[in-house]
Scaffold this motif. Structure first.
Motif, mmCIF file in Angstrom:
data_model
loop_
_atom_site.group_PDB
_atom_site.id
_atom_site.type_symbol
_atom_site.label_atom_id
_atom_site.label_comp_id
_atom_site.label_asym_id
_atom_site.label_seq_id
_atom_site.Cartn_x
_atom_site.Cartn_y
_atom_site.Cartn_z
ATOM 1 N N GLU A 41 0.876 -1.305 -0.091
ATOM 2 C CA GLU A 41 -0.077 -0.012 -0.278
ATOM 3 C C GLU A 41 0.779 1.274 -0.073
ATOM 4 O O GLU A 41 0.131 2.394 0.068
ATOM 5 C CB GLU A 41 -1.013 0.125 1.276
ATOM 6 C CG GLU A 41 -1.988 -1.189 1.264
ATOM 7 C CD GLU A 41 -3.030 -0.987 0.409
ATOM 8 O OE1 GLU A 41 -2.804 -0.264 -0.822
ATOM 9 O OE2 GLU A 41 -4.235 -1.560 0.370
ATOM 10 N N HIS B 22 -3.014 2.883 8.205
ATOM 11 C CA HIS B 22 -4.298 2.180 7.571
ATOM 12 C C HIS B 22 -4.535 0.654 8.159
ATOM 13 O O HIS B 22 -3.131 0.055 8.471
ATOM 14 C CB HIS B 22 -3.823 2.088 6.122
ATOM 15 C CG HIS B 22 -4.697 0.991 5.206
ATOM 16 N ND1 HIS B 22 -5.951 0.908 5.405
ATOM 17 C CD2 HIS B 22 -4.392 -0.173 4.808
ATOM 18 C CE1 HIS B 22 -6.320 0.151 4.619
ATOM 19 N NE2 HIS B 22 -5.470 -0.769 4.464
ATOM 20 N N HIS C 21 -7.676 -2.715 9.000
ATOM 21 C CA HIS C 21 -9.028 -3.085 8.747
ATOM 22 C C HIS C 21 -9.770 -3.397 9.999
ATOM 23 O O HIS C 21 -10.076 -4.748 10.140
ATOM 24 C CB HIS C 21 -8.993 -4.106 7.834
ATOM 25 C CG HIS C 21 -8.001 -4.192 6.850
ATOM 26 N ND1 HIS C 21 -7.221 -5.180 6.351
ATOM 27 C CD2 HIS C 21 -7.791 -3.116 5.795
ATOM 28 C CE1 HIS C 21 -6.507 -4.859 5.335
ATOM 29 N NE2 HIS C 21 -6.798 -3.520 5.062
ATOM 30 N N HIS D 218 -13.392 -2.042 2.470
ATOM 31 C CA HIS D 218 -11.704 -2.219 2.598
ATOM 32 C C HIS D 218 -11.382 -1.918 4.115
ATOM 33 O O HIS D 218 -11.404 -2.916 4.949
ATOM 34 C CB HIS D 218 -10.922 -1.427 1.492
ATOM 35 C CG HIS D 218 -9.610 -1.609 1.897
ATOM 36 N ND1 HIS D 218 -8.810 -1.158 0.682
ATOM 37 C CD2 HIS D 218 -8.835 -2.335 2.532
ATOM 38 C CE1 HIS D 218 -7.562 -1.594 1.081
ATOM 39 N NE2 HIS D 218 -7.486 -2.177 2.261
#
Ligand SMILES: [Zn+2]
Length: 429
Positions: free
Chosen positions: A76, A95, A97, A159
């Motif tokens: 990423e 980032h 999830h 996402h």
């Protein structure tokens, strides 16, 4: 070590441990980057177990070239670089999830942070980035475009989430607070509708009474005060570990003597708070050079009204917060332990904790040791910190039990005659 003196490698490993340790990412998912003063980017590697990340795993990038490190950068990396190029004020991106925020991304709804003033202050409004394949330049463009609009947290469609800040700690606090909002909103849906606060209500949170308190110079500290500082540090760290507080929310105070108490400071991450951070309040004045929690006047009035009370905690424990944001009564007459420890917990209308501290304090007593502050926190008191902390835990467990029970069927109270028997046996008057 103080966070601001940590090398980017150490910052990334420390924060990734917090993210993984809290179940907010999987072994393979999630990435963190820091832009340093030379313009190089330090980033987590691709394909390395997040549970066992070490400083040697962190990769230093200059443009598209690895200049330090033995692994390739996170897949990423393109989106991290795109965010840095569009927002010069951003120096760190996180980032991951986490399940609650992914749930929002699946139904394509943005979590509303105006349910709690502190969440609104930490996260602001949340942006939204349309789906694109992970690791692609297109995903990078979509995410960077959302940050370019001024958002500091962005939900990634189907996402996860990205949070950014002027440093990694700020990015993490936004991430953690937004995850807390998402979990709260999901739980609130079991009880009813979460109420959001308007700008004039959120403004009450920023009155800054804690910063305007007069200051005083202190002489030598007593051994009693030093012991309390240690106890407070231990309970705050425990509360953070048990997720009864987040890094940006939760206040603890303990009475030192008739005229003074110690309270946790404003603006310091709960997991890094130590003995030297607590602020002594004496005769309505604060220790010179230190800023106490925003809740300081409320704590001060509660001590003044209750000479036999020696500890106070205000906290946003996750299950209880679902009750405060929906304005739902938290029924303690469900199991004996709850009723004995918590008694009747009145719900206090939003704003009084900032504007009517004296009136609020008058509602708290030995018979009413716990109150819920609407769209804010639970406030527990005790004859000592252990008792106030136990009440916080009991309230959180009870709230969790009721939330789960509501998914199973209709929640039944203990009958009035049985409550009378409890009151008599445990001498609750
Ligand atoms: Zn991802």
């Amino acid at each position: 070590m103080k966070y601001e003196y940590m090398h980017p490698r150490e910052q990334i490993v420390t924060i990734m441990r917090r993210v993984y340790g809290y179940g907010m990412t999987t072994t393979s998912g999630g990435n963190i980057s820091i832009l340093d003063t030379t313009g190089d980017v330090w980033i987590t590697p691709g394909g390395i177990d997040k549970g066992g990340l070490t400083e040697g795993d962190i990769v230093r990038m200059r443009g598209d070239t690895v200049v330090e490190g033995t692994h390739p950068p996170s897949s990423e990396y393109p989106f991290h670089r795109a965010v840095f190029s569009r927002r010069p004020d951003i120096r760190a991106v996180l980032h991951a999830h986490p399940a609650a925020l992914v749930a929002f991304s699946l139904v394509r709804k943005i979590p509303d942070t105006s349910i709690i003033p502190q969440a609104r202050a930490v996260c602001g409004e949340v942006g939204y980035a349309a789906y694109a394949i992970p690791g692609s330049e297109e995903l990078g463009r979509n995410i960077a475009a959302a940050f370019a609009k001024g958002f500091d947290t962005v939900l990634l469609e189907n996402h996860g989430v990205a949070a950014a800040g002027s440093n990694l700690l700020e990015a993490f606090q936004r991430f953690e607070t937004l995850d807390f909002c998402a979990r709260t909103l999901i739980n609130a849906g079991v009880l009813g509708t979460a109420q959001t606060l308007g700008p004039e209500q959120i403004a009450l949170f920023n009155l800054g009474k804690n910063q305007k308190m007069p200051e005083l110079d202190l002489k030598a500290r007593t051994s009693g005060e030093l012991a309390i500082r240690r106890e407070m540090r231990e309970f705050i760290h425990r509360a953070y570990r048990q997720r009864l507080m987040t890094s940006t929310e939760g206040t603890v105070s303990v009475r030192v003597d008739q005229d003074s108490f110690l309270i946790s400071p404003y603006g310091i991450d709960r997991s890094y708070m130590d003995e030297s951070d607590f602020v002594l309040i004496r005769g309505g004045k604060r220790e010179r050079g230190l800023v106490p929690s925003r809740a300081v006047i409320m704590h001060l009035e509660i001590y003044a009204a209750n000479p036999d009370m020696n500890a106070i905690i205000s906290a946003q424990s996750p299950a209880v917060t679902a009750f405060t944001v929906t304005g739902t009564r938290l029924e303690s007459a469900t199991i004996p332990e709850s009723y004995i420890e918590l008694r009747d917990m009145p719900l206090i209308a939003f704003g009084r904790q900032f504007t009517d501290e004296k009136g609020l304090a008058a509602q708290i007593s030995r018979q009413t040791p716990v109150v819920l502050l609407q769209n804010d926190a639970i406030l527990t008191t005790g004859k000592n910190l252990t008792e106030a902390y136990d009440r916080l835990e009991v309230a959180e467990f009870s709230a969790n039990a009721i939330l789960n029970a509501a998914k199973l069927g209709s929640v039944q109270r203990i009958g009035e005659a049985e409550l009378d028997a409890i009151r008599e046996k445990f001498r609750l008057t």
